[in-house]
Scaffold this active site. Sequence first.
Site, PDB file in Angstrom:
ATOM      1  N   ASN A   9       0.872  -1.178   0.000  1.00 54.57           N
ATOM      2  CA  ASN A   9       0.000   0.000   0.000  1.00 54.57           C
ATOM      3  C   ASN A   9       0.912   1.233   0.000  1.00 54.57           C
ATOM      4  OD1 ASN A   9      -1.834   2.026   0.437  1.00 54.57           O
ATOM      5  ND2 ASN A   9      -2.362   1.409   2.530  1.00 54.57           N
ATOM      6  N   LYS A  11       0.131   4.302  -0.481  1.00 53.02           N
ATOM      7  CA  LYS A  11      -0.514   5.532   0.001  1.00 53.02           C
ATOM      8  C   LYS A  11      -0.210   6.699  -0.953  1.00 53.02           C
ATOM      9  CE  LYS A  11      -0.354   3.467   4.523  1.00 53.02           C
ATOM     10  NZ  LYS A  11      -0.379   3.591   5.960  1.00 53.02           N
ATOM     11  N   HIS A  97      -9.733   1.146   4.081  1.00 54.90           N
ATOM     12  CA  HIS A  97      -8.507   1.348   4.865  1.00 54.90           C
ATOM     13  C   HIS A  97      -8.809   2.318   6.017  1.00 54.90           C
ATOM     14  CE1 HIS A  97      -4.497   2.663   6.026  1.00 54.90           C
ATOM     15  NE2 HIS A  97      -4.064   1.529   5.514  1.00 54.90           N
ATOM     16  N   GLU A  99      -7.287   4.758   7.168  1.00 56.57           N
ATOM     17  CA  GLU A  99      -7.083   6.188   6.861  1.00 56.57           C
ATOM     18  C   GLU A  99      -8.290   6.741   6.096  1.00 56.57           C
ATOM     19  OE1 GLU A  99      -3.186   5.769   5.098  1.00 56.57           O
ATOM     20  OE2 GLU A  99      -2.441   5.180   7.061  1.00 56.57           O
ATOM     21  N   GLU A 167      -6.019  -4.814  10.347  1.00 59.10           N
ATOM     22  CA  GLU A 167      -4.998  -3.803  10.624  1.00 59.10           C
ATOM     23  C   GLU A 167      -5.392  -3.017  11.875  1.00 59.10           C
ATOM     24  OE1 GLU A 167      -2.614  -2.554   6.931  1.00 59.10           O
ATOM     25  OE2 GLU A 167      -4.472  -1.453   6.909  1.00 59.10           O
ATOM     26  N   GLY A 173       1.812   2.423  10.720  1.00 55.24           N
ATOM     27  CA  GLY A 173       2.778   3.512  10.566  1.00 55.24           C
ATOM     28  C   GLY A 173       3.403   3.975  11.874  1.00 55.24           C
ATOM     29  N   SER A 209       2.801  -1.946  10.578  1.00 51.79           N
ATOM     30  CA  SER A 209       4.226  -1.965  10.920  1.00 51.79           C
ATOM     31  C   SER A 209       4.902  -3.308  10.647  1.00 51.79           C
ATOM     32  CB  SER A 209       4.439  -1.553  12.383  1.00 51.79           C
ATOM     33  OG  SER A 209       4.021  -0.200  12.560  1.00 51.79           O
TER      34      SER A 209
END
Length: 247
Positions: A9, A11, A97, A99, A167, A173, A209
């Site tokens: 991914n 991003k 996702h 985000e 996730e 991150g 991560s």
Amino acid sequence: MNKKIFAANWKLNKTPDQAAAFAQDFLAKTSEKFFETKEAFIFPQNFSLDKLSQNLKKSPVRFGPQQIHIEVKGAFTGENSLAIAQSIGSTICLIGHSERRQIFSELNSSINKKVLLSQSLDTLPVLCIGESLEQRQKNETLKVCFEQLEAALSAVNLSKRIVVAYEPVWAIGTGQVASLDQVKEVHAELFQKMTSMNFKNFQLIYGGSVKADNAKDLIALDHVDGFLIGGASLEVTSFLDICNFDS
Ligand code: PGA
């Protein structure tokens, strides 16, 4: 046995030229043997889809958008059409996702529409679910994951393949990977849940991560069929170090 999935991914990173260079380097460093036991997915920023398509269309590497609109065409300024992505070779799409959920207020109801749309276009959905730190601290991890799963998968075709990425939001991150026990527990529960919902063809991958130094232990856990990788997928070397957990 299912192939292990390694999904990148990217991003909001990489120009089309950088994406093309990654694709060429990745293909140069992988062989047919690699793809006998592994699948590689790339979710680039949309401007790079076409360049990836030019470089990957004759390869087994699959690519697709990180976010799609619930309609494939019309007056929706700024949105992404899955049908248009498909016309340039996309066969996968990332949906829900964290985000997107947190920063762009995506709701389970529209996530469900996107899963249904991807199935109707025969695109493989990679559906993301996961709890926030606060929810974990309140012991709500499974409740939240099940709610997200049930809402996102309402009325979907149970025989079509789907990939679910667990996730935990607090692990994305942050460098703070979930512990092996935490991943083991959630994946076992998700496996039971998907089975009880009568899904016939699904894989569960972990994200948050993931790095070369934790990949080997994580992928050895039951019901961990691969990874969704952000930061460590941006360089071919660090991505491949994860994919080559078994060498
Ligand atoms: P990360 O991102 O590997 O950088 O934690 C994972 C993701 O957002 O899918």
